[in-house]
Design an enzyme around this catalytic site. Structure first.
Site, short mmCIF file in Angstrom:
data_model
loop_
_atom_site.label_atom_id
_atom_site.label_comp_id
_atom_site.label_asym_id
_atom_site.label_seq_id
_atom_site.Cartn_x
_atom_site.Cartn_y
_atom_site.Cartn_z
N HIS A 171 0.83 -1.20 0.00
CA HIS A 171 0.00 0.00 0.00
C HIS A 171 0.87 1.26 0.00
CE1 HIS A 171 -3.32 2.69 1.52
NE2 HIS A 171 -2.27 3.33 2.00
N TYR A 186 -3.73 15.15 -2.63
CA TYR A 186 -4.06 14.38 -1.43
C TYR A 186 -5.10 15.12 -0.59
CZ TYR A 186 -3.14 10.74 2.02
OH TYR A 186 -3.25 9.65 2.87
#
Length: 353
Positions: A171, A186
């Site tokens: 991940h 983000y």
């Protein structure tokens, strides 16, 4: 075609802030203390990232194409990065199981991207993979800081060693792939897509390593990370978002599975770790509808979109969904792949444009 000339300074953790915030308010100081210190350390590292300009891969000595170049460091419970080198590429396993797991996880991530998608490391050009283990004391997180992987040992009460689940390693490294390709902002929906893509490829790395089909996989992110006292199985579930944990101290998994339950919040960068459950579930639905190995068809479509150059940095769920439908048609034609992808987004309430 969109080009990405530079990289947004990035700091991405596997444990969401809302989980640590909840722990930090626990009455038991053995639980609250490590959570508070982890939040403080994360805030410091995040600030450091914003003060650092992250650019492309630096020049490195020539290595054989298609071969990993891994280095694992030991922070010895400090916070200076990268720490003391303890294992380099080709070195034999040592006595420290954490070091060995980090080394193997870096290799497994490299292997999936190379074998499934012909991508040479996370930047596509053989970027060395560096990791630091035993970071800080009772540190309840793992992160990608734009340059390397960092793993805490956990507090032993809520979280165990962060190298235990291979999908946690995958991940975080997948954040690096996103950084070097679409460089999704983000925050909000693009941030949730950023998180979801890391969950997708983290899950695929675990499935590839175990040789699992979509039907055999557990579709859990971080299984084995939660300590025995926690009522839960993992950090997130792609199969059933919102069901990974339901614990007196940790709280209940807040992830939605569909747009009907989309969470609007200013925390966690606009809910990037929460609303990622929606595109996560779409991928699960597409992959299981197609069957077989998820990295071969559904994973290929998602990879094509991530690296194809058309995904904008500020892409919303509908933008991403539309590109997956386009990518499925371009790669596989008007067959079951296109049908599976289209219906998956329809079921989670995301309309394609």
């Amino acid at each position: 075609m969109t080009t990405h000339g530079g990289f947004e300074p990035v700091f991405c953790t596997i444990v969401p802030p809302h989980v640590l915030d909840r722990l930090a308010r626990a009455e038991d100081p053995a639980l609250a203390g490590p959570a508070r210190r982890t939040l403080q350390r994360d805030a410091f590292e995040r600030t450091q990232r914003r003060l650092t300009t992250v650019i492309g891969a630096t020049a490195v000595a020539a290595v054989p194409e298609g071969k990993p170049r891994r280095t694992v460091h030991d922070a010895r419970h400090g916070t200076n990065l990268p720490g003391h080198k303890v294992r380099g590429e080709g070195d034999k396993p040592g006595k420290d199981a954490t070091v060995n797991r980090a080394y193997a996880g870096l290799g497994a991530t490299f292997e999936l991207f190379l074998q499934a998608y012909r991508r040479d490391s996370i930047d596509g050009s053989g970027l060395p993979l560096n990791a630091t283990v035993h970071y800080d004391r009772d540190y309840n997180n793992a992160f990608w800081n734009g340059e390397q992987m960092v793993f805490g040992d956990g507090d032993g009460e809520i979280f165990l060693d962060f190298t235990l689940p291979i999908d946690v390693i995958g991940h975080e490294l997948a954040h690096g792939v996103t950084q070097y390709t679409a460089n999704l902002t983000y925050f909000g929906q693009p941030g949730a897509l950023n998180e979801s893509l890391s969950d997708v490829f983290g899950a695929l790395i675990k499935q590839y390593t175990l040789g699992q089909t979509a039907a055999e996989a557990d579709w859990l992110i971080g299984a084995g990370l939660l300590a025995p006292r926690v009522t839960g199985t993992a950090l997130r579930s792609m199969k059933e978002p919102g069901t990974a944990y339901d614990d007196d101290v940790l709280g209940k998994d807040p992830q939605p599975a569909t747009m009907d339950d989309f969470v609007r919040t200013g925390r966690d960068n606009g809910g990037v770790h929460i609303n990622s459950g929606i595109p996560n579930h779409a991928f699960y639905l597409a992959a299981t509808a197609l069957g077989g190995h998820a990295w071969e068809r559904a994973g290929q479509v998602w990879y094509d979109v991530l690296t194809g150059g058309e995904l904008r940095q500020d892409a919303l769920f509908a933008d991403f969904a539309t590109l997956t439908v386009k990518a499925a048609r371009e790669r596989f034609g008007d067959g079951e792949e296109l049908d599976a992808v289209s219906k998956a987004w329809e079921r989670v309430g995301v309309r394609t444009l």
